[in-house]
Enzyme design. Structure first.
Site, PDB file in Angstrom:
ATOM      1  N   LYS A 162       0.814  -1.215   0.000  1.00 40.32           N
ATOM      2  CA  LYS A 162       0.000   0.000   0.000  1.00 40.32           C
ATOM      3  C   LYS A 162       0.852   1.271   0.000  1.00 40.32           C
ATOM      4  CE  LYS A 162      -4.190  -1.888   2.114  1.00 40.32           C
ATOM      5  NZ  LYS A 162      -5.127  -1.829   3.247  1.00 40.32           N
ATOM      6  N   ARG A 163       2.032   1.180   0.585  1.00 40.48           N
ATOM      7  CA  ARG A 163       2.858   2.384   0.644  1.00 40.48           C
ATOM      8  C   ARG A 163       3.377   2.792  -0.738  1.00 40.48           C
ATOM      9  NH1 ARG A 163       8.442   1.444   0.792  1.00 40.48           N
ATOM     10  NH2 ARG A 163       9.061  -0.742   0.991  1.00 40.48           N
TER      11      ARG A 163
END
Length: 476
Positions: free
Chosen positions: A252-253
């Site tokens: 997700k980062r």
């Protein structure tokens, strides 16, 4: 126990499958796996099937299932037959487990979780790897406790090795001593992932298992079941995972992970994502722009790289810009219309597309560039645009309005000649006229070419917007 890729697939019509777990959106990595399975089946004139692995009832949801189908449909990767739902096949999985017990390839294990935990702790204390040695492995059925809970375990081979000639990873060997007597059925009678996958692949006629290389270790366990049942082994192709630009596993980062985010939030066209995912780990010479037809013709597993691919968002958006420029104008207008604020004239939007789409890299940029067409007066002026509307600029706008009001030929060529002649007459660079004109006509500092803007707005609306920002000469 060895598997030859050629032998396993020989003489069989190709059947591939994509089998996501419905616990969330369609992951970008999953979409690429689906794409490779779809292409391999199409290239060989075979079938591409879908299976929803929904045995995790706590995490599997209907919205997730719908999101997966929606994403696959958007990319044009629907299955060739109705999807199989794994949970509905639980009785069949249990049937195979019972058959394995009857044939002496599996056994009921009555060891409790407490007993297993104690044995693991002992192995840890003795600093040795834990390997289950269940006294129930070869126990006679007459010794089974009546109503005591049990799991069903496979009798894994203890000697020799298992070899997989993986179509991507090459030859991979594992000593059978490393494969434990893993569980097939839990104590509540539900199948584990290992059993369900093998049974479903067999019953669906899957010939080629193309999936992420995080499943490579699973293949060695699954082959134990396949061999015990006497079933034909599939051809395996374990493709590397997708990493972020920093080389770490995509998370997700790194940004958007779901296909829906690329469509809805980032304005990416399906053909652009299709093309980008195709080139993410697979190549055909130096070709970058590859159509679906070419992809089907050229795709093969042999040219999938062994190393992880790095996701490059800038490259995807550049590719998306190409497909936007190539897209049908009416289709683009239909996609962009909901993204434009205000009431939209679909015909005008489609008519403007050849001009608007030249520089856009995504549908949201395209919508933003189209906004001026449907803005209502008084026009909202951005701060940077307002800074261009100085007293001198407003005076120039007034003079320009007078000249343009006399223009009988409202075409970009005629307007360009007229405005350039005004600039020469007044001893100014064209930018000194174009910049305040753009601010007055669009309320922005960026837009399509100013003469195209005048044509798209039409003479009446253009003059009304210019006059609204102008200091008009006294004679007007």
């Amino acid at each position: 126990m060895a598997q030859s890729g050629e032998d396993a697939g020989a003489g069989r019509s190709v059947v591939t499958r994509f089998a996501p777990s419905p616990t969330g959106y369609l992951h970008i990595g999953g979409a690429r796996t689906a794409l490779f399975n779809w292409l391999f089946a199409r290239h060989h004139g075979g079938k591409y099937l879908l299976r929803i692995e929904d045995t995790d009832r706590a995490r599997s949801t209907e919205p997730a299932i719908e999101a997966i189908f929606d994403g696959l449909s958007w990319l044009g990767l629907e299955g060739d037959e109705p999807p199989v739902f794994q949970f509905a096949r639980t009785p069949r999985h249990a049937e195979v487990a019972a058959q394995l017990i009857a044939q002496g390839h599996a056994y009921r294990c009555y060891l409790s979780s407490e007993e297993l935990a104690a044995r693991r702790e002992q192995a840890q204390a003795e600093r040795r790897p834990f390997r289950l040695e269940s006294e129930w492995r070869d126990a006679d059925s007459a010794s089974w406790p009546g109503d005591a809970p049990y799991v069903v375990r496979i009798k894994a081979p203890r000697e020799g090795e298992t070899v997989i000639d993986d179509q991507v990873q090459g030859r991979v060997t594992v000593a059978n001593a490393e494969i434990d007597d893993f569980v097939l059925l839990r104590s509540d009678g539900t199948p584990t992932y290992m059993l369900a996958v093998v049974v479903d692949d067999h019953d669906m006629g899957v010939t080629h298992v193309i999936r992420g290389d995080d499943h490579l270790n699973n293949a060695f366990r699954q082959l134990v079941i396949i061999t015990a049942m006497g079933w034909t082994k599939p051809v395996y192709a374990h493709i590397p995972l997708i990493h972020g630009a920093d080389g770490a596993k995509l998370s997700k980062r790194h940004g958007a992970l779901g296909v829906d985010a690329y469509r809805d939030e980032m304005g990416v066209l399906p053909e652009a994502l299709f093309n980008y995912l195709l080139r993410l780990g697979w190549g055909h010479g130096d070709d970058e722009i590859i159509s679906r037809e070419q992809a089907v013709e050229w795709f093969d597993i042999a040219h999938v790289g062994k190393g992880p691919s790095r996701f490059d968002l800038a490259k995807l958006l550049n590719l998306n810009g190409h497909y936007i420029r190539e897209a049908d104008d009416s289709r683009l207008a239909e996609l962009v219309a909901p993204l434009v604020q205000g009431t939209v004239d679909a015909d005008l939007l489609a008519h403007a597309m050849p001009i608007l789409k030249v520089r856009a890299k995504d549908l949201h940029e395209l919508a933003a560039s189209a906004g001026f067409l449907f803005a209502t007066r008084p026009l909202s002026i951005e701060d940077k645009a307002a800074a261009l509307l100085t007293d001198d600029a407003r005076g120039l706008l007034g003079k320009i309005a007078v000249s343009l009001a006399e223009c009988a030929d409202w075409t970009s060529e005629s307007l360009e000649v007229r405005v350039k002649s005004l600039a020469e007459e007044w001893g100014l660079g064209l930018g000194k006229l174009a910049q305040p004109l753009r601010a007055a006509l669009t309320g922005q500092t960026t837009s399509p070419g100013i003469f195209d803007v005048l044509v798209l707005l039409g003479q009446e609306e253009s003059l009304a917007r210019i006059v609204a920002q102008a200091s008009l000469p006294e004679q007007v």
